[in-house]
Write a protein that holds these residues in place. Structure first.
Motif, PDB file in Angstrom:
ATOM      1  N   TYR A 238       1.255  -1.311   0.047  1.00 25.32           N
ATOM      2  CA  TYR A 238       0.277  -0.301   0.511  1.00 25.32           C
ATOM      3  C   TYR A 238       1.046   1.249   0.259  1.00 25.32           C
ATOM      4  N   CYS A 239       1.681   1.002  -0.167  1.00 31.10           N
ATOM      5  CA  CYS A 239       3.265   2.479   0.203  1.00 31.10           C
ATOM      6  C   CYS A 239       2.984   3.131   1.199  1.00 31.10           C
ATOM      7  N   VAL A 240       2.359   2.179   2.789  1.00 29.23           N
ATOM      8  CA  VAL A 240       2.501   3.649   3.697  1.00 29.23           C
ATOM      9  C   VAL A 240       3.491   3.658   3.682  1.00 29.23           C
ATOM     10  N   ASP A 241       3.432   5.364   3.899  1.00 32.28           N
ATOM     11  CA  ASP A 241       4.863   6.247   5.012  1.00 32.28           C
ATOM     12  C   ASP A 241       4.140   6.476   6.553  1.00 32.28           C
ATOM     13  N   ASP A 242       5.918   7.190   6.483  1.00 33.28           N
ATOM     14  CA  ASP A 242       5.879   8.035   7.988  1.00 33.28           C
ATOM     15  C   ASP A 242       4.090   8.633   8.370  1.00 33.28           C
ATOM     16  N   ALA A 243       3.576   8.996   7.198  1.00 34.37           N
ATOM     17  CA  ALA A 243       3.008  10.641   7.653  1.00 34.37           C
ATOM     18  C   ALA A 243       1.710   8.931   7.471  1.00 34.37           C
ATOM     19  N   PHE A 244       1.740   8.726   7.057  1.00 32.05           N
ATOM     20  CA  PHE A 244       0.004   7.898   7.357  1.00 32.05           C
ATOM     21  C   PHE A 244      -0.384   7.218   8.500  1.00 32.05           C
ATOM     22  N   GLU A 245       1.339   6.434   8.794  1.00 29.85           N
ATOM     23  CA  GLU A 245       1.158   6.103  10.513  1.00 29.85           C
ATOM     24  C   GLU A 245       1.465   6.949  11.534  1.00 29.85           C
ATOM     25  N   LYS A 246       1.555   8.381  11.473  1.00 30.35           N
ATOM     26  CA  LYS A 246       1.017   9.249  12.230  1.00 30.35           C
ATOM     27  C   LYS A 246      -0.362   9.565  12.829  1.00 30.35           C
ATOM     28  N   ALA A 247      -0.685   9.832  11.343  1.00 29.56           N
ATOM     29  CA  ALA A 247      -2.312  10.259  10.645  1.00 29.56           C
ATOM     30  C   ALA A 247      -3.063   8.873  11.809  1.00 29.56           C
ATOM     31  N   GLY A 248      -2.696   7.756  11.142  1.00 29.76           N
ATOM     32  CA  GLY A 248      -3.422   7.002  12.053  1.00 29.76           C
ATOM     33  C   GLY A 248      -3.048   6.235  13.097  1.00 29.76           C
ATOM     34  N   ALA A 249      -1.853   6.310  13.947  1.00 29.19           N
ATOM     35  CA  ALA A 249      -2.090   6.971  15.020  1.00 29.19           C
ATOM     36  C   ALA A 249      -2.960   7.264  16.124  1.00 29.19           C
ATOM     37  N   LYS A 250      -3.543   8.572  15.687  1.00 26.11           N
ATOM     38  CA  LYS A 250      -4.202   9.175  15.994  1.00 26.11           C
ATOM     39  C   LYS A 250      -5.528   8.892  16.462  1.00 26.11           C
ATOM     40  N   LEU A 251      -5.766   7.821  15.207  1.00 25.17           N
ATOM     41  CA  LEU A 251      -7.066   7.392  15.505  1.00 25.17           C
ATOM     42  C   LEU A 251      -7.656   6.652  17.103  1.00 25.17           C
ATOM     43  N   ASP A 252      -9.133   7.255  17.012  1.00 25.90           N
ATOM     44  CA  ASP A 252      -9.227   5.908  18.255  1.00 25.90           C
ATOM     45  C   ASP A 252     -10.061   4.416  18.061  1.00 25.90           C
ATOM     46  N   PRO A 253      -9.225   3.780  18.084  1.00 28.41           N
ATOM     47  CA  PRO A 253      -9.143   2.218  17.427  1.00 28.41           C
ATOM     48  C   PRO A 253     -10.669   1.027  17.269  1.00 28.41           C
ATOM     49  N   ALA A 254     -10.967   1.999  18.510  1.00 27.91           N
ATOM     50  CA  ALA A 254     -12.516   1.429  18.865  1.00 27.91           C
ATOM     51  C   ALA A 254     -13.727   1.952  18.277  1.00 27.91           C
ATOM     52  N   SER A 255     -13.045   2.913  17.506  1.00 27.82           N
ATOM     53  CA  SER A 255     -14.325   3.209  16.093  1.00 27.82           C
ATOM     54  C   SER A 255     -13.792   2.908  15.196  1.00 27.82           C
ATOM     55  N   THR A 256     -12.553   3.088  14.391  1.00 26.43           N
ATOM     56  CA  THR A 256     -11.981   2.981  13.437  1.00 26.43           C
ATOM     57  C   THR A 256     -11.873   1.475  12.507  1.00 26.43           C
ATOM     58  N   GLN A 257     -11.959   1.357  11.559  1.00 23.82           N
ATOM     59  CA  GLN A 257     -11.885  -0.099  10.557  1.00 23.82           C
ATOM     60  C   GLN A 257     -10.782   0.286   9.464  1.00 23.82           C
ATOM     61  N   GLU A 258     -10.559  -1.015   9.321  1.00 20.83           N
ATOM     62  CA  GLU A 258      -9.799  -0.833   7.907  1.00 20.83           C
ATOM     63  C   GLU A 258      -9.717  -1.860   6.825  1.00 20.83           C
ATOM     64  N   ARG A 259     -10.257  -0.967   5.861  1.00 23.15           N
ATOM     65  CA  ARG A 259     -10.729  -1.615   4.212  1.00 23.15           C
ATOM     66  C   ARG A 259     -10.129  -2.338   3.625  1.00 23.15           C
ATOM     67  N   TRP A 260     -10.231  -3.446   3.121  1.00 28.50           N
ATOM     68  CA  TRP A 260      -8.478  -3.069   1.594  1.00 28.50           C
ATOM     69  C   TRP A 260      -9.298  -3.072   0.896  1.00 28.50           C
ATOM     70  N   ILE A 261      -9.163  -3.186  -0.748  1.00 22.14           N
ATOM     71  CA  ILE A 261      -9.526  -3.624  -1.877  1.00 22.14           C
ATOM     72  C   ILE A 261      -8.276  -3.788  -3.044  1.00 22.14           C
ATOM     73  N   SER A 262      -8.663  -5.134  -3.435  1.00 20.72           N
ATOM     74  CA  SER A 262      -7.621  -5.667  -4.775  1.00 20.72           C
ATOM     75  C   SER A 262      -7.764  -4.999  -6.284  1.00 20.72           C
ATOM     76  N   TYR A 263      -6.580  -4.642  -6.990  1.00 26.28           N
ATOM     77  CA  TYR A 263      -7.593  -4.771  -8.321  1.00 26.28           C
ATOM     78  C   TYR A 263      -6.411  -5.391  -8.746  1.00 26.28           C
ATOM     79  N   ILE A 264      -6.884  -6.332 -10.221  1.00 32.77           N
ATOM     80  CA  ILE A 264      -5.513  -6.781 -10.219  1.00 32.77           C
ATOM     81  C   ILE A 264      -5.100  -5.229 -12.337  1.00 32.77           C
ATOM     82  N   LEU A 265      -4.034  -5.441 -12.038  1.00 29.79           N
ATOM     83  CA  LEU A 265      -3.969  -4.837 -13.333  1.00 29.79           C
ATOM     84  C   LEU A 265      -2.884  -5.652 -14.441  1.00 29.79           C
ATOM     85  N   LYS A 266      -2.062  -6.640 -13.926  1.00 21.84           N
ATOM     86  CA  LYS A 266      -1.598  -7.124 -14.526  1.00 21.84           C
ATOM     87  C   LYS A 266      -1.849  -8.242 -15.647  1.00 21.84           C
ATOM     88  N   THR A 267      -3.298  -8.330 -16.273  1.00 20.14           N
ATOM     89  CA  THR A 267      -3.850  -8.670 -17.500  1.00 20.14           C
ATOM     90  C   THR A 267      -3.829  -7.970 -18.232  1.00 20.14           C
TER      91      THR A 267
END
Length: 333
Positions: A238-267
């Motif tokens: 996902y190319c997660v960088d330090d800025a993403f980590e810092k912003a994510g660390a400020k969120l309340d884990p009890a009310s935050t969910q992580e979502r993933w979407i993938s798309y096949i480009l290589k075809t």
């Protein structure tokens, strides 16, 4: 194309996926199902891809560069539904339907009928026939999977267990131990149609569908030990960088969910030459959501949308699009 982390400046104000789908590909229908082949006559003039948690839209303009009509099978493969996703908080739009993402295709603005290729694999073996013969659902994530297996004839169920395709546990829901059955296979799904491309002409093809969105109940950033283990994989996917980590660390884990979407480009690399004009738009859904994905020269075009444009784009055979979205109930602190 070289993939770089999303520039932090583009995400600074608002923060700074499981599965979506794939690029169209040329295919052949062999004895074992669809096989994906390269087409040297038909090129993708342009591809406009829109990715969100609610909808995927992709608009192609194909051009037959030869002097003769080209008729081929055009396939659109989805990422596999995996047995180990059974306990994940997946959002499967139409889980009990073979067309579980409500996939539709239009050619020249007119909706066209599609065929469905479904293939179940276990330890690299095609086990589709065995599952069908014994009455098991092909979808390992089908609603009420355990109940469906329990309803099979004992000889059919025992054969699947003996083959390692079904695991059996015992659970107690207050009425004593009861069997609980688990799948062990993965399911690959492809939509396909026969398409004729007239010589020296452009053909407009459009797909729409609802993605299967994966994720976690709480973000991994809220679990330092787990994040330490997964950090390298997240940075690569996902190319997660330090800025993403810092912003994510400020969120309340009890009310935050992580979502993933993938798309096949290589075809998309199976057609003649590179994609003339490639446009990717990712919509994170809400202004307070956080998003990270890999790409070059990403631009913020709205409070929720980010866009990448590239000329003569050639998808790398080992690289697909993976989008990570954090969805807090309220804005970051």
């Amino acid at each position: 194309m070289r993939l770089n982390p999303l520039p932090c400046a583009a995400l600074a104000l608002v923060f700074l996926p499981l599965q979506a789908g794939a690029n169209d590909t040329s295919a052949a229908l062999g004895a074992g199902g669809l096989t994906f082949e390269r087409n040297e006559d038909v090129a993708i003039v342009s591809e406009d891809l829109f990715v969100s948690m609610d909808q995927i839209r992709v608009r192609y303009v194909f051009r037959n560069r030869s002097a003769k009509p080209v008729t081929t099978i055009v396939a659109f493969p989805l990422p596999a539904l995996k047995a180990d996703m059974q306990e994940s908080p997946l959002n499967i739009p139409n889980a009990g339907d073979p067309n579980f993402v409500a996939f539709e295709t239009k050619v020249g603005g007119q909706r066209v009928p599609l065929k469905l290729d479904r293939r179940a694999t276990f330890k690299s073996r095609d086990v589709t026939g065995m599952l069908v013969v014994n009455g098991a659902p092909l979808n390992p994530l089908a609603p009420g999977f355990s109940d469906k297996i329990a309803a099979l004839a004992p000889k059919d169920r025992d054969q699947l267990i003996k083959a390692g395709l079904i695991g059996k546990d015992e659970i107690d829901q207050g009425k004593g131990p009861e069997p609980y059955y688990r799948p062990a296979w993965d399911l690959a799904t492809s939509y396909y149609r026969q398409q004729t491309f007239p010589p020296k002409q452009d053909v407009l093809v459009e797909h729409t569908y609802r993605p299967v969105v994966g994720g976690t109940v709480q973000p991994l950033l809220s679990s330092p030990e787990v994040w330490k283990t997964e950090q390298r994989r997240y940075k690569k996917a996902y190319c997660v960088d330090d800025a993403f980590e810092k912003a994510g660390a400020k969120l309340d884990p009890a009310s935050t969910q992580e979502r993933w979407i993938s798309y096949i480009l290589k075809t998309g690399a199976n057609w003649a030459g590179p994609i003339g004009q490639f446009t990717l738009t990712v919509d994170k859904g809400a202004s307070q959501n956080l998003v990270s994905f890999c790409g070059d020269d990403i631009k913020k075009i709205s409070p929720t949308q980010f866009q990448m444009r590239a000329k003569n784009y050639k998808p790398r055979k080992n690289k697909n699009l993976n989008v990570l979205i954090l969805t807090p109930a309220s804005p970051a602190r």
